[in-house]
Design a protein around this motif. Structure first.
Motif, PDB file in Angstrom:
ATOM      1  N   VAL A  31      33.391  52.373  19.558  1.00 51.66           N
ATOM      2  CA  VAL A  31      32.371  52.957  20.742  1.00 51.66           C
ATOM      3  C   VAL A  31      30.674  52.778  21.186  1.00 51.66           C
ATOM      4  CG1 VAL A  31      32.272  55.867  21.153  1.00 51.66           C
ATOM      5  CG2 VAL A  31      34.208  54.343  20.510  1.00 51.66           C
ATOM      6  N   VAL A  32      30.357  52.956  22.314  1.00 53.19           N
ATOM      7  CA  VAL A  32      28.867  52.750  22.416  1.00 53.19           C
ATOM      8  C   VAL A  32      27.907  53.897  21.500  1.00 53.19           C
ATOM      9  CG1 VAL A  32      27.579  52.111  24.248  1.00 53.19           C
ATOM     10  CG2 VAL A  32      29.618  51.742  24.270  1.00 53.19           C
ATOM     11  N   SER A  33      27.766  53.743  20.642  1.00 50.47           N
ATOM     12  CA  SER A  33      26.684  54.483  19.974  1.00 50.47           C
ATOM     13  C   SER A  33      24.963  55.466  20.622  1.00 50.47           C
ATOM     14  CB  SER A  33      26.538  53.870  18.815  1.00 50.47           C
ATOM     15  OG  SER A  33      27.459  53.991  17.623  1.00 50.47           O
ATOM     16  N   ALA A  34      24.466  53.712  21.249  1.00 47.71           N
ATOM     17  CA  ALA A  34      23.274  53.972  21.612  1.00 47.71           C
ATOM     18  C   ALA A  34      23.518  52.562  23.090  1.00 47.71           C
ATOM     19  CB  ALA A  34      22.054  53.907  21.125  1.00 47.71           C
ATOM     20  N   ALA A  35      23.158  52.756  24.116  1.00 47.09           N
ATOM     21  CA  ALA A  35      22.796  52.084  25.418  1.00 47.09           C
ATOM     22  C   ALA A  35      21.521  51.767  25.597  1.00 47.09           C
ATOM     23  CB  ALA A  35      23.461  51.755  26.191  1.00 47.09           C
ATOM     24  N   SER A  36      20.814  51.044  25.109  1.00 53.55           N
ATOM     25  CA  SER A  36      19.344  50.222  25.842  1.00 53.55           C
ATOM     26  C   SER A  36      19.184  51.279  27.284  1.00 53.55           C
ATOM     27  CB  SER A  36      19.281  48.908  25.981  1.00 53.55           C
ATOM     28  OG  SER A  36      19.530  48.073  26.632  1.00 53.55           O
ATOM     29  N   TYR A  37      18.014  50.468  27.725  1.00 56.39           N
ATOM     30  CA  TYR A  37      18.069  51.387  29.076  1.00 56.39           C
ATOM     31  C   TYR A  37      18.367  50.369  30.487  1.00 56.39           C
ATOM     32  CZ  TYR A  37      15.697  55.692  28.044  1.00 56.39           C
ATOM     33  OH  TYR A  37      15.614  56.994  27.225  1.00 56.39           O
ATOM     34  N   GLU A  38      18.315  49.211  29.509  1.00 54.33           N
ATOM     35  CA  GLU A  38      18.919  47.993  31.075  1.00 54.33           C
ATOM     36  C   GLU A  38      20.184  47.929  30.971  1.00 54.33           C
ATOM     37  OE1 GLU A  38      14.828  46.979  28.856  1.00 54.33           O
ATOM     38  OE2 GLU A  38      16.854  47.537  28.138  1.00 54.33           O
ATOM     39  N   ALA A  39      20.765  48.360  29.401  1.00 50.21           N
ATOM     40  CA  ALA A  39      22.720  48.554  29.684  1.00 50.21           C
ATOM     41  C   ALA A  39      22.738  49.904  30.494  1.00 50.21           C
ATOM     42  CB  ALA A  39      22.832  48.916  28.472  1.00 50.21           C
ATOM     43  N   ARG A  40      22.134  50.647  30.427  1.00 54.32           N
ATOM     44  CA  ARG A  40      21.962  51.843  31.447  1.00 54.32           C
ATOM     45  C   ARG A  40      22.573  51.767  32.787  1.00 54.32           C
ATOM     46  NH1 ARG A  40      19.245  56.871  27.826  1.00 54.32           N
ATOM     47  NH2 ARG A  40      20.078  56.142  25.833  1.00 54.32           N
ATOM     48  N   LYS A  41      21.621  50.689  33.053  1.00 53.38           N
ATOM     49  CA  LYS A  41      21.596  50.279  34.146  1.00 53.38           C
ATOM     50  C   LYS A  41      22.677  49.963  34.632  1.00 53.38           C
ATOM     51  CE  LYS A  41      16.577  48.704  34.475  1.00 53.38           C
ATOM     52  NZ  LYS A  41      15.545  47.148  34.477  1.00 53.38           N
ATOM     53  N   TYR A  42      23.622  49.664  34.343  1.00 48.75           N
ATOM     54  CA  TYR A  42      25.312  49.326  34.357  1.00 48.75           C
ATOM     55  C   TYR A  42      26.155  49.979  34.366  1.00 48.75           C
ATOM     56  CZ  TYR A  42      23.482  44.082  34.223  1.00 48.75           C
ATOM     57  OH  TYR A  42      22.629  42.950  34.546  1.00 48.75           O
ATOM     58  N   GLY A  43      25.477  51.403  33.886  1.00 49.17           N
ATOM     59  CA  GLY A  43      26.400  52.742  33.034  1.00 49.17           C
ATOM     60  C   GLY A  43      26.925  52.990  32.590  1.00 49.17           C
ATOM     61  N   ILE A  44      26.582  52.520  31.475  1.00 46.11           N
ATOM     62  CA  ILE A  44      26.848  52.312  29.888  1.00 46.11           C
ATOM     63  C   ILE A  44      26.348  53.277  29.198  1.00 46.11           C
ATOM     64  CG2 ILE A  44      26.667  50.891  27.891  1.00 46.11           C
ATOM     65  CD1 ILE A  44      27.147  48.245  29.560  1.00 46.11           C
TER      66      ILE A  44
END
Length: 175
Positions: A31-44
């Motif tokens: 499970v993803v505990s945290a996502a960088s803002y770069e990863a969030r751009k992909y919807g993560i």
């Protein structure tokens, strides 16, 4: 704090700067505990399965969490908070409500206190923080999320009703 665990990992691993990064395990049940803002751009986002994160971004970098490091950084952040007030209500390792109505530095405006706290976190810990300023916790929490990352937003009492009425319900804290 902004993407707290992921931001600490990016600070400590500059080779990953600008790349999509996830704190979590890439296993099938991870499970993803945290996502960088770069990863969030992909919807993560946090709480997403690692499998889904990998499907959204095949190049995402997974880093295992280091809870002891995150706890230590949280203590450092709270030490900064205590320079201003002893009235601190933690929400998690990376979030807290501060009542600065009467503060240790006798700073008149809560906005100036928020700016100073953000500056200290950036200078001392090399991390960005977002802050929300308002007259109650619900509004302060919404304000803190409103301009992330590295944001500062104030919801003045005279404008609170109009501001809240303009928001989609999904932005309400807890919904």
């Amino acid at each position: 704090m902004d993407a707290f665990y992921a931001s600490i990992e990016l600070r400590d691993h500059p080779e990953y700067a600008g790349k999509p990064l996830v704190v979590g395990r890439p296993e099938s049940r991870g499970v993803v505990s945290a996502a960088s803002y770069e990863a969030r751009k992909y919807g993560i986002h946090s709480a997403m399965s690692s499998v889904k994160a990998r499907k959204l971004c095949p190049d995402v970098i997974f880093i295992p969490g280091r809870m002891e490091v995150y706890k230590e950084v949280s203590k450092q952040i709270h030490a900064i908070f205590r320079e201003y007030t002893d009235i601190i209500e933690p929400l998690s390792l990376d979030e807290a409500f501060l009542d600065v109505t009467e503060n240790k530095k006798n700073i008149e405006l809560a906005t100036d206190i928020a700016k100073d706290i953000k500056r200290q976190i950036k200078e001392n810990l090399k991390l960005t923080a977002s802050a929300g300023v308002s007259y109650n916790k619900f509004l302060a929490k919404i304000a803190s999320d409103y301009r992330k990352p590295d944001g500062l937003y104030v919801i003045h009492p005279d404008k609170a009703i109009k501001f809240i009425a303009s928001l989609p319900i999904e932005l309400f804290w807890g919904v």
